[in-house]
Scaffold this motif. Structure first.
Motif, PDB file in Angstrom:
ATOM      1  N   GLU A 366      -8.782  -2.110  -5.993  1.00 39.42           N
ATOM      2  CA  GLU A 366      -7.851  -2.779  -5.077  1.00 39.42           C
ATOM      3  C   GLU A 366      -8.452  -2.913  -3.676  1.00 39.42           C
ATOM      4  O   GLU A 366      -7.801  -3.419  -2.767  1.00 39.42           O
ATOM      5  N   TYR A 388      -1.511  -0.182   2.967  1.00 36.85           N
ATOM      6  CA  TYR A 388      -1.821  -0.307   1.536  1.00 36.85           C
ATOM      7  C   TYR A 388      -0.941   0.567   0.640  1.00 36.85           C
ATOM      8  O   TYR A 388      -1.159   0.627  -0.569  1.00 36.85           O
ATOM      9  N   LEU A 391       0.845  -1.221  -2.338  1.00 40.90           N
ATOM     10  CA  LEU A 391      -0.177  -1.714  -3.266  1.00 40.90           C
ATOM     11  C   LEU A 391      -0.740  -0.562  -4.099  1.00 40.90           C
ATOM     12  O   LEU A 391      -0.865  -0.662  -5.334  1.00 40.90           O
ATOM     13  N   ALA A 395      -0.340  -0.101  -8.160  1.00 44.64           N
ATOM     14  CA  ALA A 395      -1.566  -0.136  -8.969  1.00 44.64           C
ATOM     15  C   ALA A 395      -1.700   1.141  -9.803  1.00 44.64           C
ATOM     16  O   ALA A 395      -2.052   1.094 -10.987  1.00 44.64           O
TER      17      ALA A 395
END
Ligand code: ASP
Ligand code: MG
Length: 412
Positions: A366, A388, A391, A395
């Motif tokens: 990522e 982040y 995210l 993930a």
């Protein structure tokens, strides 16, 4: 006949109507043939209101009087609940901490339970009464009222379940149970059916708010099965149980994140005995909790010291460290408040290698840089840039297949 301890939090007893609904629910359970002990919190917002009043009189209120004051919220809840049961033509009796004999030490506003008397509750149960006990409070050997710290009603419930050898302790709350991660961040978050005490302890200390951490430790110590479930539905929630009771454990059971920490680096300090003590002693003297610590090796007898502190203590920590830096001749102190700690937790890690490296691969795929890493037997935490967080959580949730149910997962 099973003995069940049920605990309802402040939002579950926030209004008279809600108290009546809880009473109905408890009566139904009793009529199915169970003996019922019901622990209640203060009505929603009440403890905060009481603390607010105290603070408006005395900047740092006297702790004994504080306990006298804030224990009153629970007294109101249990009395109203007992009345609601009686209004429905069933029998109940309310008890305060000292009437039960929930004995604690003398540490006002953060007391610990030492012992619990079972006799009086037992006698009332034998008479067919629903016994309701005020959460969050106890009494010292001298007869002074104490409280157990914010959120302490969970602990009251687990302690009663342990003392009376209850078959289960049910914690009713405004969510359906413990989730694999924050459903607000990851739409695939799934309610966990079974989780071990150790995993729950990690999740609670890493920021999952559903169960109070002291209650989990107590449940672990006395092996009390805890069922976290919703007040507003009848669905099964999450069982927090002994690891051996879970047939197939996941490699990773849950993912948490915290945006409440900040990173500090003290650069180029002498790499010699005493340096770490000089840095961390004044920090701990100031009551600042340090979480992760990393020390780099450096050429030339110098090293960098990087660690995290709560964001709320960041400015104070920087002040202290800028002074220490001069004393120990560090090059400079830098900091970053835009960070997040993302953690994966699972007892499966005990017997599997490669979980951390899988996590690192996912981060790299990522394009997320990891600034710090720390591990325990059943946890890996990484510090990344705050932007982040979502995210990373999504993930990891995908990669460890947390949306699938409690089956062992192989990671490729
Ligand atoms: N009423 C207390 C508090 O608000 C205890 C609890 O709710 O568990 O912290
Ligand atoms: Mg609570």
């Amino acid at each position: 006949m099973a003995l069940i301890v049920q605990k309802f939090g402040g939002t579950s007893v926030g209004t008279i109507e809600k108290i009546a609904a809880v009473a109905k629910r408890v009566i139904e359970r009793q009529q199915e043939g169970n003996r019922m002990i019901v622990v209640l919190s203060a009505m929603a917002g009440e403890t905060d209101r009481l603390i607010g009043m105290a603070n408006s009189i005395q900047r740092i209120p006297d702790l004994r009087e504080m306990d006298m004051l804030i224990s009153s919220g629970e007294q109101v809840s249990v009395a109203l609940f007992a009345m609601a049961v009686k209004a429905a033509s069933y029998d109940a009796v309310s008890l305060l901490g000292d009437q039960v004999a929930i004995r604690t030490d003398q540490k006002h506003t953060r007391a610990r339970i030492g012992s619990i008397g079972a006799e009086r509750i037992q006698a009332y149960l034998d008479q067919g009464k629903i016994v309701t006990v005020a959460g969050f409070q106890g009494v010292t050997d001298q007869g002074d009222i104490t409280t157990l710290g914010r959120g302490g009603s969970d602990t009251t419930a687990v302690a009663l379940a342990a003392a009376l050898k209850a078959d289960a302790c049910e914690i009713f709350t405004d969510v359906e149970g413990v989730f694999t991660t924050d459903p607000g961040v990851c739409s695939k978050a799934r309610k966990i059916d079974y989780i071990s005490y150790d995993e729950m302890l990690e999740l609670a200390s890493l920021g999952a708010k559903v169960l109070d951490i002291r209650a989990v430790s107590m449940a672990k110590r006395f092996k009390v099965p805890v069922h976290v479930r919703s007040t507003f539905t009848n669905t099964i929630g999450t069982w927090v149980v002994d690891e051996e009771k879970i047939m197939e454990s996941m490699l990773v059971s849950g993912i948490t994140y915290s945006k409440k920490e900040a990173r500090i680096t003290v650069k180029k300090v002498p790499d010699q005995p005493g340096t770490a003590a000089k840095i961390f002693l004044p920090i701990s003297d100031a009551g600042i909790l340090v979480d992760m610590i990393i020390q780099n090796t450096h050429d030339g007898g110098l090293t960098d010291m990087t660690f995290t502190v709560p964001k709320s203590d960041y400015d104070r920590a920087m002040d202290i460290l800028n002074k220490v830096a001069v004393e120990i001749q560090a090059e400079e102190v830098t900091g970053d408040q835009e960070i997040a700690k993302v953690s994966i937790v699972g007892v499966g890690m005990r017997n599997h290698s490669g979980i951390a490296s899988t996590m690192f691969q996912i981060m790299s795929k990522e394009g997320i840089n990891m600034m710090m890493v720390s591990t325990s037997e059943i946890k890996v935490s990484v510090v990344i840039a705050e932007k982040y967080t979502e995210l990373a959580v999504r993930a990891l949730h995908d990669a460890f297949a947390l949306d699938k149910n409690n089956m062992p997962q192989e990671v490729d």
